[in-house]
Design an enzyme around this catalytic site. Structure first.
Site, short mmCIF file in Angstrom:
data_model
loop_
_atom_site.label_atom_id
_atom_site.label_comp_id
_atom_site.label_asym_id
_atom_site.label_seq_id
_atom_site.Cartn_x
_atom_site.Cartn_y
_atom_site.Cartn_z
N HIS A 30 3.19 -6.77 2.30
CA HIS A 30 2.32 -7.76 2.93
C HIS A 30 2.48 -9.07 2.16
O HIS A 30 2.44 -9.07 0.92
CB HIS A 30 0.86 -7.34 2.83
CG HIS A 30 0.49 -6.10 3.58
ND1 HIS A 30 -0.15 -6.12 4.80
CD2 HIS A 30 0.64 -4.78 3.26
CE1 HIS A 30 -0.37 -4.88 5.20
NE2 HIS A 30 0.09 -4.04 4.29
N HIS B 98 6.64 -1.59 3.41
CA HIS B 98 6.45 -2.98 3.82
C HIS B 98 5.68 -3.73 2.74
O HIS B 98 4.81 -3.18 2.09
CB HIS B 98 5.74 -3.09 5.17
CG HIS B 98 4.49 -2.28 5.27
ND1 HIS B 98 4.50 -0.93 5.50
CD2 HIS B 98 3.17 -2.63 5.17
CE1 HIS B 98 3.25 -0.48 5.54
NE2 HIS B 98 2.43 -1.50 5.34
N ASN C 221 0.85 -1.18 0.00
CA ASN C 221 0.00 0.00 0.00
C ASN C 221 0.89 1.24 0.00
O ASN C 221 1.79 1.36 0.84
CB ASN C 221 -0.90 0.00 1.24
CG ASN C 221 -1.90 -1.15 1.22
OD1 ASN C 221 -2.44 -1.49 0.17
ND2 ASN C 221 -2.12 -1.77 2.37
N VAL D 4 1.25 2.66 8.09
CA VAL D 4 2.59 2.73 8.69
C VAL D 4 3.54 3.17 7.58
O VAL D 4 3.66 2.49 6.55
CB VAL D 4 3.02 1.37 9.28
CG1 VAL D 4 4.42 1.49 9.87
CG2 VAL D 4 2.03 0.89 10.34
P1 AMP Z 1 -0.54 -0.74 5.84
O1 AMP Z 1 -1.97 -0.46 6.14
O2 AMP Z 1 -0.29 -1.27 4.46
O3 AMP Z 1 0.36 0.44 6.16
O4 AMP Z 1 -0.12 -1.92 6.78
C1 AMP Z 1 0.30 -1.74 8.09
C2 AMP Z 1 0.13 -3.06 8.76
O5 AMP Z 1 0.91 -3.06 9.95
C3 AMP Z 1 -1.29 -3.38 9.16
O6 AMP Z 1 -1.71 -4.58 8.51
C4 AMP Z 1 -1.22 -3.53 10.68
O7 AMP Z 1 -2.04 -4.54 11.17
C5 AMP Z 1 0.26 -3.84 10.89
N1 AMP Z 1 0.80 -3.49 12.17
C6 AMP Z 1 0.68 -2.31 12.81
N2 AMP Z 1 1.35 -2.33 13.98
C7 AMP Z 1 1.91 -3.57 14.06
C8 AMP Z 1 2.72 -4.21 15.04
N3 AMP Z 1 3.10 -3.61 16.17
N4 AMP Z 1 3.11 -5.49 14.80
C9 AMP Z 1 2.73 -6.12 13.67
N5 AMP Z 1 1.97 -5.55 12.72
C10 AMP Z 1 1.56 -4.30 12.91
#
Ligand code: AMP
Length: 112
Positions: A100, A98, A85, A94
């Site tokens: 997924h 990253h 994303n 975040v």
């Molecule tokens: P995005 O929405 O693509 O930015 O994905 C961020 C992802 O990070 C989401 O799927 C969240 O569930 C995951 N996330 C946020 N905080 C944590 C954490 N502390 N440990 C593992 N995953 C996390």
């Protein structure tokens, strides 16, 4: 600093499934499939939009080549989805790049 840098630095816990000198993979805290992990570079890059062909070419190749390795380690090799994303409109929450990696069930297309 994002929460992912804190995970890299072991300042907050995560279920880490793979690590090498350039990247880290850990289970998503809010999984959307039986297997849902996030593969991140250890360098804090905000998103795909911040990648530089000069600085990040090798890292990009390494991340891409690590995806099937992690999928295979988790038992979903051959049937998984990768999602990146980019930006708030696409659902990025975040702001540390990253990938997924999702699998372990039938995945529908198109995504929402
Ligand atoms: P995005 O929405 O693509 O930015 O994905 C961020 C992802 O990070 C989401 O799927 C969240 O569930 C995951 N996330 C946020 N905080 C944590 C954490 N502390 N440990 C593992 N995953 C996390």
């Amino acid at each position: 600093m994002t929460i992912f840098t804190k995970i890299i630095n072991r300042e907050i816990p995560a279920d880490i499934v793979y690590e090498d000198d350039q990247c880290l993979a850990f289970r998503d805290i809010n999984p959307q499939a039986p297997v849902h992990v996030l593969l991140i570079p250890k360098t804090a890059i905000v998103s795909l939009d911040q990648l530089s062909a000069v600085d990040h070419r090798d890292l990009c190749a390494h991340l891409m080549l690590t995806v099937p390795k992690v999928a295979s380690l988790l038992g979903i090799g051959g049937g998984y989805r990768t999602v990146i994303n980019t930006g708030a409109q696409a659902g990025q929450t975040v702001f540390h790049l990253h990938i997924h990696i999702l699998g372990g069930r039938d995945l529908k297309w198109p995504p929402g």
